[in-house]
Design an enzyme around this catalytic site. Structure first.
Site, PDB file in Angstrom:
ATOM      1  NE  ARG A 120     -59.659 -17.430  -3.835  1.00 25.68           N
ATOM      2  CZ  ARG A 120     -60.518 -18.284  -3.857  1.00 25.68           C
ATOM      3  NH1 ARG A 120     -61.243 -18.501  -4.996  1.00 25.68           N
ATOM      4  NH2 ARG A 120     -60.823 -19.011  -3.077  1.00 25.68           N
ATOM      5  CE  LYS A 142     -51.444   4.992  -3.492  1.00 29.72           C
ATOM      6  NZ  LYS A 142     -51.364   6.260  -2.600  1.00 29.72           N
ATOM      7  CD  GLU A 184     -54.555  16.291  -6.453  1.00 27.13           C
ATOM      8  OE1 GLU A 184     -53.213  16.058  -6.547  1.00 27.13           O
ATOM      9  OE2 GLU A 184     -55.297  16.391  -5.327  1.00 27.13           O
ATOM     10  CE  LYS A 226     -50.715   9.246  -8.872  1.00 27.41           C
ATOM     11  NZ  LYS A 226     -52.122   8.797  -8.633  1.00 27.41           N
ATOM     12  CD  GLU A 236     -48.016   6.187  -1.110  1.00 26.95           C
ATOM     13  OE1 GLU A 236     -48.332   7.183  -0.636  1.00 26.95           O
ATOM     14  OE2 GLU A 236     -48.590   5.413  -1.818  1.00 26.95           O
ATOM     15  NE  ARG A 240     -48.110   6.554  -5.541  1.00 26.13           N
ATOM     16  CZ  ARG A 240     -48.332   5.275  -6.202  1.00 26.13           C
ATOM     17  NH1 ARG A 240     -47.919   4.208  -6.455  1.00 26.13           N
ATOM     18  NH2 ARG A 240     -49.728   5.408  -6.318  1.00 26.13           N
ATOM     19  CG  ASN A 244     -48.105  13.218   0.261  1.00 23.28           C
ATOM     20  OD1 ASN A 244     -49.398  13.093  -0.415  1.00 23.28           O
ATOM     21  ND2 ASN A 244     -47.479  12.326   1.276  1.00 23.28           N
ATOM     22  CG  HIS A 247     -51.712  16.225  -0.852  1.00 23.77           C
ATOM     23  ND1 HIS A 247     -51.388  16.861  -1.980  1.00 23.77           N
ATOM     24  CD2 HIS A 247     -52.779  15.512  -1.214  1.00 23.77           C
ATOM     25  CE1 HIS A 247     -52.075  16.511  -3.042  1.00 23.77           C
ATOM     26  NE2 HIS A 247     -53.200  15.767  -2.658  1.00 23.77           N
ATOM     27  CG  HIS A 251     -53.979  14.805   3.646  1.00 24.02           C
ATOM     28  ND1 HIS A 251     -52.873  14.056   3.146  1.00 24.02           N
ATOM     29  CD2 HIS A 251     -54.768  14.570   2.564  1.00 24.02           C
ATOM     30  CE1 HIS A 251     -53.108  13.510   2.113  1.00 24.02           C
ATOM     31  NE2 HIS A 251     -54.412  13.812   1.658  1.00 24.02           N
ATOM     32  CG  HIS A 263     -58.321  15.783  -1.660  1.00 33.56           C
ATOM     33  ND1 HIS A 263     -57.616  15.456  -0.823  1.00 33.56           N
ATOM     34  CD2 HIS A 263     -57.507  15.571  -2.772  1.00 33.56           C
ATOM     35  CE1 HIS A 263     -56.311  15.177  -1.166  1.00 33.56           C
ATOM     36  NE2 HIS A 263     -56.143  15.326  -2.405  1.00 33.56           N
TER      37      HIS A 263
HETATM   38  N1  NAD Z   1     -57.083   5.814  -6.495  1.00 33.13           N
HETATM   39  C1  NAD Z   1     -56.080   7.174  -6.665  1.00 33.13           C
HETATM   40  O1  NAD Z   1     -55.127   7.011  -7.008  1.00 33.13           O
HETATM   41  C2  NAD Z   1     -56.894   8.240  -6.168  1.00 33.13           C
HETATM   42  C3  NAD Z   1     -56.385   9.527  -6.436  1.00 33.13           C
HETATM   43  C4  NAD Z   1     -56.983  10.512  -6.049  1.00 33.13           C
HETATM   44  C5  NAD Z   1     -58.290  10.553  -5.273  1.00 33.13           C
HETATM   45  N2  NAD Z   1     -58.957   9.335  -5.047  1.00 33.13           N
HETATM   46  C6  NAD Z   1     -60.132   9.203  -4.382  1.00 33.13           C
HETATM   47  O2  NAD Z   1     -61.077   9.804  -5.257  1.00 33.13           O
HETATM   48  C7  NAD Z   1     -61.980  10.464  -4.361  1.00 33.13           C
HETATM   49  C8  NAD Z   1     -62.437  11.630  -4.989  1.00 33.13           C
HETATM   50  O3  NAD Z   1     -62.703  11.868  -6.337  1.00 33.13           O
HETATM   51  P1  NAD Z   1     -63.656  12.854  -6.869  1.00 33.13           P
HETATM   52  O4  NAD Z   1     -63.327  14.268  -6.590  1.00 33.13           O
HETATM   53  O5  NAD Z   1     -64.011  12.614  -8.371  1.00 33.13           O
HETATM   54  O6  NAD Z   1     -64.940  12.567  -6.314  1.00 33.13           O
HETATM   55  P2  NAD Z   1     -66.450  11.821  -6.576  1.00 33.13           P
HETATM   56  O7  NAD Z   1     -66.287  10.627  -7.220  1.00 33.13           O
HETATM   57  O8  NAD Z   1     -67.284  12.052  -5.508  1.00 33.13           O
HETATM   58  O9  NAD Z   1     -67.032  12.818  -7.723  1.00 33.13           O
HETATM   59  C9  NAD Z   1     -67.354  14.125  -7.291  1.00 33.13           C
HETATM   60  C10 NAD Z   1     -68.634  14.860  -7.692  1.00 33.13           C
HETATM   61  O10 NAD Z   1     -68.815  15.112  -9.081  1.00 33.13           O
HETATM   62  C11 NAD Z   1     -69.860  13.970  -9.694  1.00 33.13           C
HETATM   63  N3  NAD Z   1     -69.497  13.855 -10.840  1.00 33.13           N
HETATM   64  C12 NAD Z   1     -68.155  13.125 -11.413  1.00 33.13           C
HETATM   65  N4  NAD Z   1     -68.289  13.272 -12.758  1.00 33.13           N
HETATM   66  C13 NAD Z   1     -69.269  14.035 -13.248  1.00 33.13           C
HETATM   67  C14 NAD Z   1     -69.545  14.561 -14.252  1.00 33.13           C
HETATM   68  N5  NAD Z   1     -68.922  14.253 -15.467  1.00 33.13           N
HETATM   69  N6  NAD Z   1     -70.367  15.385 -14.608  1.00 33.13           N
HETATM   70  C15 NAD Z   1     -71.303  15.787 -13.342  1.00 33.13           C
HETATM   71  N7  NAD Z   1     -71.000  15.168 -12.021  1.00 33.13           N
HETATM   72  C16 NAD Z   1     -69.988  14.430 -11.756  1.00 33.13           C
HETATM   73  C17 NAD Z   1     -69.996  12.948  -8.846  1.00 33.13           C
HETATM   74  O11 NAD Z   1     -71.261  12.464  -8.872  1.00 33.13           O
HETATM   75  C18 NAD Z   1     -69.819  13.493  -7.411  1.00 33.13           C
HETATM   76  O12 NAD Z   1     -70.958  14.137  -7.027  1.00 33.13           O
HETATM   77  C19 NAD Z   1     -61.667  10.289  -2.989  1.00 33.13           C
HETATM   78  O13 NAD Z   1     -62.202   9.192  -2.417  1.00 33.13           O
HETATM   79  C20 NAD Z   1     -60.260   9.839  -3.109  1.00 33.13           C
HETATM   80  O14 NAD Z   1     -59.711   9.184  -1.971  1.00 33.13           O
HETATM   81  C21 NAD Z   1     -58.170   8.221  -5.477  1.00 33.13           C
HETATM   82 ZN    ZN Z   2     -54.662  15.077  -3.828  1.00 30.47          ZN
END
Ligand code: NAD
Ligand code: ZN
Length: 361
Positions: A120, A142, A184, A226, A236, A240, A244, A247, A251, A263
């Protein structure tokens, strides 16, 4: 120590901006709790690069377990979470365990979700290592996973105890991921802050050379923007939705390309669409349209996509989970640094003119 405090309705937490991991155990000790064990959740790429050094930093504080999964969005699912639970139960993780999310956004979202649900809710901290995770997931709370092809459809709002950003980790990030994170960042300037836009324009070389001082200034400013947007609107609907920007088109393209473009690349193309739309509706001037396109180019992000059917992209705009009605609500720019949510109906012809520009034959 550079830091920024994020206030949420439940509590506040700091984001630390660092050049290495040497202040990590000190940051954990600043939390007013005596953790007895630590679970590092990470993906296969980040594990081989950073788990040893992070473990070394914290091992004097208690027992450490590393749980890893194969890198990639395709593993952001309930099966992976279920393995995390299993390993944590075997390790006897309990409410005195601190979960450490070490990796990109995929890791952060899954580790956060695990922490939110295991027993929990146990405490967790974020150590984002991708630029996207540093500027985007650090603020907002999130967490979540994908389910049956729907992105982020299962999740929870759950705030970390702190976010520890070591900009040195960006040195190993693949270039494509770095540029994708920049979309971003550039977006933050477009929607909220002309001075920030100018800073990004004037420091392209230093930022792409990963000058640590510039990176810290940049990531901190992006987190502040942000934060200001999220503060205005925790639910949102209003402010917020400005995040977007780019986006709505983005998207659509992302889904139709079947996630072959990442993305951030889709967001860059989508911002080109959003800038064009802002210009066509008589808001953004021709000169500022050109200036903003140049900035996207300077950071080596794509402006157009090939091989998509325009009609399909148009129809897909209405399937965005953030579109609440049959009407499209776009975030638009009046000027660089000043955005708003357009509530007026935009006719199909105008939207399709923008698609003509961002979709190549
Ligand atoms: N929670 C939120 O507010 C929020 C906001 C934006 C995106 N997201 C989520 O984040 C995800 C995308 O994030 P991402 O682009 O970081 O993807 P990811 O976590 O898959 O990382 C991208 C790639 O980079 C590699 N990597 C990460 N850091 C590294 C480093 N320092 N050195 C070498 N390799 C490295 C990872 O292994 C992966 O292969 C999506 O699932 C999206 O939905 C969440
Ligand atoms: Zn985005």
């Amino acid at each position: 120590m550079n830091s920024l405090t994020i206030n949420t309705s439940s509590r506040s937490y700091p984001i630390y901006f660092e050049r290495d991991f040497s202040a990590l155990s000190k940051s954990i000790k600043l939390i007013d709790k005596n953790y007895t064990s630590y679970v590092i959740i990470t993906d296969s790429n980040v594990q081989s690069l950073y788990v040893d050094i992070v473990t070394e930093e914290i091992k004097s504080l208690g027992e450490v377990l590393t749980v890893s999964f194969p890198a990639g969005e395709e593993h952001k699912n309930i099966q992976t979470i279920s393995k995390f639970y299993e390993e944590m139960i075997n390790f006897k993780a309990d409410r005195n365990t601190l979960v450490i999310a070490l990796g990109g956004g995929v890791t952060g979202d899954m580790a956060g979700f695990t922490a939110a649900t295991y027993m929990r809710g146990v405490d967790f901290v974020q150590i984002p290592t991708s630029l996207l995770a540093q500027v985007d997931s650090s603020v907002g709370g999130k967490t979540g996973i994908d389910f049956n092809g729907y992105k982020n459809v299962v999740g929870a709002f759950y705030q970390p105890m702190f976010v520890f950003i070591n900009v040195g980790t960006l040195r190993t990030l693949p270039f494509r991921e770095l540029y994708a994170g920049m979309s971003e960042v550039v977006k933050h300037g477009f929607i909220k802050d002309k001075d920030y836009h100018n800073f990004l324009r004037d420091n392209v070389k230093g930022i792409l050379d990963l000058d640590e001082e510039l990176l810290i200034q940049m990531i901190q400013r992006s987190c502040e923007i942000k934060k200001s947007v999220v503060d205005e609107d925790e639910k949102e609907q209003g402010a917020r939705a400005l995040l977007n920007f780019g986006h709505t088109f983005g998207h659509s393209i992302e889904r139709l390309m079947d996630f072959k473009l990442i993305h951030g690349e889709c967001v860059a193309i989508g911002m080109h669409g959003g800038l064009t739309l802002s210009n066509q509706l008589g808001y953004l001037s021709d000169a500022e349209l050109e200036e903003s396109i140049q900035l996207i180019k300077a950071y080596k992000m794509p402006l157009t996509v090939k091989g998509l059917d325009k009609e399909a992209v148009y129809n897909e705009l209405f399937h965005d989970k953030k579109t609440t009605s049959k009407r499209l609500v776009f975030a638009l720019l009046r000027t660089i640094g000043d955005s708003f949510l357009n509530q007026d109906t935009i006719d199909e012809v105008t939207v399709k003119k923008c698609l003509d520009i961002i979709i190549e034959e």
